[in-house]
Scaffold this motif. Structure first.
Motif: not given
Length: 227
Positions: A107-119, A173-189
């Motif tokens: 809705y806003f020209g694909f220019k948003g925030g940096k993802g911390v609060l939503t994460s 099991p830790a693998l799925t949650d950890t990979l999910f968190a890793l994706v978020f980490s890469v995007l936010v950084v």
């Protein structure tokens, strides 16, 4: 199989559209009939709203961007249950696409925030213990250093590690949650890459609770913004 694919598409689309509601922009338009992205760091983030408009608009931005992440996960899971989909957690799908919507809002020209609060909101719905551990570590440090970007990047880097440790402690099991968190980490950084440059050269600004004079020049680019 077809119903599973349909459910995934519906959850992804819903989460992306919900994530695309940039509350920093919405609040600034309602509060000041303006766009916060014109000022400060030019970022659609709570910190920029705080710096430009003050505490009350920043609070509404915080609540909106935080809870839209949690709501996306909850409703995504509800859609899966409604369609009888088992064996796959819709929360992961909803979380990733809600974050993408926040970073690149339709809705806003694909220019948003940096993802911390939503994460953080997504984290609350996926594993609230992880959020609690990170908050316990980082909030006291924020009050000491007063540099939001430093806390945001540190939190993003710690997210996969804390997720893994919590899941192991829970004997789950830790693998799925950890990979999910890793994706978020890469995007936010990645979204904080300019902030990281300023942190390294010592020019990143500290947070202030007093609204600053609006500015549209390049000096505003040196403000740290997070959402």
């Amino acid at each position: 199989m077809e119903s599973t694919i349909l459910a995934i598409v519906l959850v992804a689309l819903f989460a992306y559209l919900l994530g695309s509601i940039s509350f920093a922009v919405v609040v600034s338009r309602i509060y000041a009939h303006d766009d916060v992205r014109k000022y400060g760091s030019h970022n659609a983030g709570m910190t920029n709203v705080l710096r430009v408009y003050g505490k009350v608009p920043a609070l509404f931005t915080f609540l909106g961007d935080f809870f839209k992440g949690a709501v996306a996960v909850v409703l995504g899971r509800w859609i899966f249950r409604l369609m009888g989909i088992d064996g796959l957690d819709a929360g992961y799908i909803a979380g990733i696409f809600a974050l993408l919507g926040h970073l690149f809002p339709l809705y806003f020209g694909f220019k948003g925030g940096k993802g911390v609060l939503t994460s953080m909101g997504i984290m609350l719905a996926i594993n609230p213990i992880v959020l609690a551990v990170l908050a316990a570590i980082l909030i006291p440090v924020l009050f000491l250093v007063k540099i939001v970007s430093l806390i945001s990047v540190t939190g993003a880097l710690l997210y996969p590690l804390v997720t893994y440790m919590v899941r192991v402690f829970q004997q789950r099991p830790a693998l799925t949650d950890t990979l999910f968190a890793l994706v978020f980490s890469v995007l936010v950084v990645w979204m904080h890459r300019e902030n990281i440059k300023r942190l390294l050269n010592g020019t990143e600004k500290k947070i202030s609770l007093t609204p600053q004079k609006k500015q549209t020049d390049n000096d505003g680019d040196h403000a740290s913004e997070h959402k």
